[in-house]
Write a protein that holds these residues in place. Structure first.
Motif, PDB file in Angstrom:
ATOM      1  N   ALA A  19      -7.743 -13.489  -4.729  1.00  0.00           N
ATOM      2  CA  ALA A  19      -7.683 -13.047  -6.117  1.00  0.00           C
ATOM      3  C   ALA A  19      -6.274 -12.617  -6.513  1.00  0.00           C
ATOM      4  O   ALA A  19      -5.851 -12.801  -7.655  1.00  0.00           O
ATOM      5  CB  ALA A  19      -8.666 -11.897  -6.354  1.00  0.00           C
ATOM      6  N   MET A  20      -5.536 -12.052  -5.587  1.00  0.00           N
ATOM      7  CA  MET A  20      -4.176 -11.593  -5.875  1.00  0.00           C
ATOM      8  C   MET A  20      -3.431 -11.347  -4.575  1.00  0.00           C
ATOM      9  O   MET A  20      -4.015 -11.315  -3.489  1.00  0.00           O
ATOM     10  CB  MET A  20      -4.188 -10.337  -6.741  1.00  0.00           C
ATOM     11  CG  MET A  20      -4.974  -9.168  -6.175  1.00  0.00           C
ATOM     12  SD  MET A  20      -5.160  -7.832  -7.407  1.00  0.00           S
ATOM     13  CE  MET A  20      -6.196  -8.623  -8.661  1.00  0.00           C
ATOM     14  N   GLU A  67      -1.482 -12.092  -9.680  1.00  0.00           N
ATOM     15  CA  GLU A  67      -2.891 -12.490  -9.723  1.00  0.00           C
ATOM     16  C   GLU A  67      -3.078 -14.005  -9.730  1.00  0.00           C
ATOM     17  O   GLU A  67      -4.183 -14.493  -9.959  1.00  0.00           O
ATOM     18  CB  GLU A  67      -3.563 -11.875 -10.954  1.00  0.00           C
ATOM     19  CG  GLU A  67      -3.612 -10.355 -10.911  1.00  0.00           C
ATOM     20  CD  GLU A  67      -4.301  -9.760 -12.120  1.00  0.00           C
ATOM     21  OE1 GLU A  67      -5.406 -10.239 -12.457  1.00  0.00           O
ATOM     22  OE2 GLU A  67      -3.737  -8.838 -12.726  1.00  0.00           O
ATOM     23  N   PHE A  86     -11.212  -6.432  -4.432  1.00  0.00           N
ATOM     24  CA  PHE A  86     -11.033  -7.784  -4.952  1.00  0.00           C
ATOM     25  C   PHE A  86     -11.394  -8.809  -3.873  1.00  0.00           C
ATOM     26  O   PHE A  86     -11.343  -8.521  -2.675  1.00  0.00           O
ATOM     27  CB  PHE A  86      -9.588  -8.000  -5.408  1.00  0.00           C
ATOM     28  CG  PHE A  86      -9.114  -7.040  -6.452  1.00  0.00           C
ATOM     29  CD1 PHE A  86      -9.668  -7.038  -7.719  1.00  0.00           C
ATOM     30  CD2 PHE A  86      -8.110  -6.114  -6.171  1.00  0.00           C
ATOM     31  CE1 PHE A  86      -9.239  -6.139  -8.692  1.00  0.00           C
ATOM     32  CE2 PHE A  86      -7.664  -5.221  -7.128  1.00  0.00           C
ATOM     33  CZ  PHE A  86      -8.238  -5.231  -8.395  1.00  0.00           C
ATOM     34  N   LEU A 113      -3.222  -1.722  -8.561  1.00  0.00           N
ATOM     35  CA  LEU A 113      -3.853  -2.938  -8.058  1.00  0.00           C
ATOM     36  C   LEU A 113      -3.681  -3.073  -6.544  1.00  0.00           C
ATOM     37  O   LEU A 113      -4.599  -3.502  -5.832  1.00  0.00           O
ATOM     38  CB  LEU A 113      -3.268  -4.162  -8.758  1.00  0.00           C
ATOM     39  CG  LEU A 113      -3.640  -4.331 -10.245  1.00  0.00           C
ATOM     40  CD1 LEU A 113      -2.842  -5.476 -10.862  1.00  0.00           C
ATOM     41  CD2 LEU A 113      -5.142  -4.600 -10.382  1.00  0.00           C
TER      42      LEU A 113
END
Length: 556
Positions: free
Chosen positions: A169-170, A123, A165, A156
């Motif tokens: 963001a990641m 992240e 997201f 995720l």
């Protein structure tokens, strides 16, 4: 057999060794894998000729694969131009493939790597990730998310795919070795979030694989035997092999990556980013501007596919990079055009010449050869009359004995025609010559078989009959940069070396046959240079681009 081996380049030797060590020849497969983020340039021709040349040598298939993993910069226009360029060079691919065809498989494999503890969702920002990698002389710092639970990363990663997201963001990173001296192995990013439509998959994907992850696995999916690329990817080879090892199944071909020196040509830049800038800032008129080093630009300038392939053969396949003299490329073009270009009459800097003793209403059609280098090229008829255009540089009122063209009181032969003698001139108020007056020897026509026609004079001039002349626009392209290596110094903007005189436009006259020319026809304007009709031509305007001059001093 030993002599044959010595003649092989190092890539061919690798393949020969693999065949001797058990690789079946039926398993040979190559590919040319461009990214569709710009037009192909002269540097790409080396990779094209190497891969497709190997396909021809070993009777093996060659894929054309578009590594289309970055929707921010890729367009269908670039895909279409790449296909056109490869075909124009004379090559045909076995399969047309796209990395985007494999997006689902790449995603599924990434999920498996997460399950095996070999990948994790990070992240952190890209800036933090870069900072934690440190440098080759200092071990990197582990991400605080490196050991997050597998189930958490899986959840995720799926949400990333579903677009839950924001961009940045990641990302998904491979878990390899943050202490590796090879920076590419320090937990490289495999996926990033990009909410951009793809030119083939539309809005289906919100995450896209990084090049290193998609490239090697695409090779594997296509069962490419030898993945050949330029030296800039040499340090990527361990990562290529690590990724491959994670998905490899026994009994399948494991692609072998090997690198060759990229081709750098003097007075050119071949970075797509820099070429894009030349287009965007209006330095050139587009990707196919004849001053661009793109294949489409070279084609529009009049370069031939044969000449480019001969150039690549002369350059050879090497392991070390060097700067290739642009004159070798121009020599290869000139050599080929000398064989194939039709000779025509054209005057690029005209001055009128009136033959005073030639009957005013008379006109003749004189026979001249199309190409003396080609015995099958035949001849054609060109019109002749008493008013002509000749090159302004071909006349002087007074000149020394070394000037073998036309001067007052002197004689020259008109190409395929008569011997003339300059008698007097008219000038304008500024003193510039506007008209040359001459007389001709009626019995001296070239090839007429008369004694007068065999008379020797030292100069022969080209000309165009004024009554039949076609107005033409002549675009003379010089080198786009004023220095051999415009992008050699990082601290100096390569745009500083743009040649402000890279294009000269003049207006002259050509013989009538040029009206029917196509943009695929090559011409030698006699005694001037090689030219090709430009696509800007229409019924009201004929435009010709200069390809190369007639002569140079280069000795290959």
């Amino acid at each position: 057999m030993e002599e044959e081996k010595k003649s092989l380049n190092f890539i061919e030797q690798i393949i020969e060794d693999d065949l001797e060590n058990g690789l079946e020849s039926s398993k040979l497969r190559f590919r040319f894998p461009p990214e569709p983020n710009g037009y192909l340039h002269i540097g790409h021709t080396k990779a094209i000729c190497i891969n497709f040349g190997l396909g021809q040598r070993y009777n093996a298939p060659v894929n054309l694969r578009f590594d289309d993993t970055n929707p921010e910069k890729e367009e269908q226009e670039f895909v279409d131009s790449i296909k056109k360029d490869v075909e124009w060079l004379g090559f045909q691919w076995d399969k047309e493939c796209y990395a985007s065809d494999y997006f689902q498989q790449l995603y599924d494999w990434a999920v498996e790597l997460i399950k095996q503890g070999k990948a994790y969702v990070d992240e952190q920002s890209s800036e933090n990730i870069t900072a934690q990698r440190k440098n080759p002389f200092e071990p990197g710092v582990d991400s605080p998310f490196r050991d997050r639970p597998v189930e958490e990363s899986l959840s995720l990663f799926e949400k990333m795919k579903n677009g839950e997201f924001e961009e940045g963001a990641m990302s998904l990173r491979a878990k390899i070795d943050m202490a590796s001296p090879n920076m590419n192995m320090r937990d490289p990013v495999m996926y990033r979030i990009l909410k951009r439509p793809h030119h083939r998959t539309g809005d289906q994907w919100k995450i896209y694989p990084m090049y290193d992850w998609a490239h090697g696995e695409s090779d594997y999916l296509e069962q490419v035997s030898h993945s050949l690329c330029s030296l800039e990817f040499e340090n990527h080879r361990p990562l290529y092999e690590w990724y491959l090892h994670q998905v490899y199944e026994n009994g399948k071909v494991a692609p072998k990556q090997r690198e060759f020196a990229r081709m750098n040509v003097s007075y050119m830049v071949t970075s797509k980013r820099k070429l894009q800038r030349l287009v965007a800032e209006g330095v050139t008129t587009g990707w196919d501007d004849p001053r661009m080093p793109t294949i489409s630009g070279l084609r529009r300038k009049g370069y031939t596919a044969t000449a480019i392939k001969n150039f690549i053969e002369r350059v050879g396949v090497a392991k070390r990079e060097n700067l290739i003299d642009i004159q070798l490329l121009e020599f290869s073009v000139r050599e080929d055009l000398n064989k194939v270009a039709t000779r025509v009459m054209a005057v690029v800097n005209p001055v009128k010449l009136i033959i005073e003793n030639y009957p005013k209403d008379k006109e003749e059609w004189l026979e001249t050869e199309n190409n003396p280098e080609d015995e099958n090229a035949g001849t054609r008829q060109i019109p002749f009359s008493g008013e002509l255009y000749i090159e302004r540089e071909d006349f002087k009122e007074e000149a020394d004995k070394k000037f073998f063209r036309l001067k007052l009181g002197g004689e020259v032969r008109l190409k395929a025609g008569y011997i003339i003698k300059a008698e007097r001139v008219d000038k304008d108020a500024s003193g510039q010559i506007t008209t040359i007056y001459a007389t001709y020897d009626e019995d001296s026509r070239s090839g007429s078989g008369t004694e007068a026609s065999l008379r020797k004079v030292k100069g022969t001039l080209h000309w165009v009959s004024a009554k039949h002349a076609l107005p033409i626009e002549i675009r003379t392209y010089e080198r786009l940069f004023t220095t051999e290596q415009p992008d050699a110094e990082k601290e100096v903007d390569f745009m500083e070396f743009i040649n402000p005189q890279s294009l000269h436009i003049t207006h002259g006259f050509g013989e009538p046959s040029l009206r029917d020319a196509s943009t695929e026809d090559h011409f030698q304007f006699q005694r001037i240079g090689y030219y090709i009709k430009d696509r800007d031509s229409d019924d009201d305007k004929l435009v010709f681009n200069r390809t190369v001059t007639l002569k140079d001093s280069y000795k290959p």
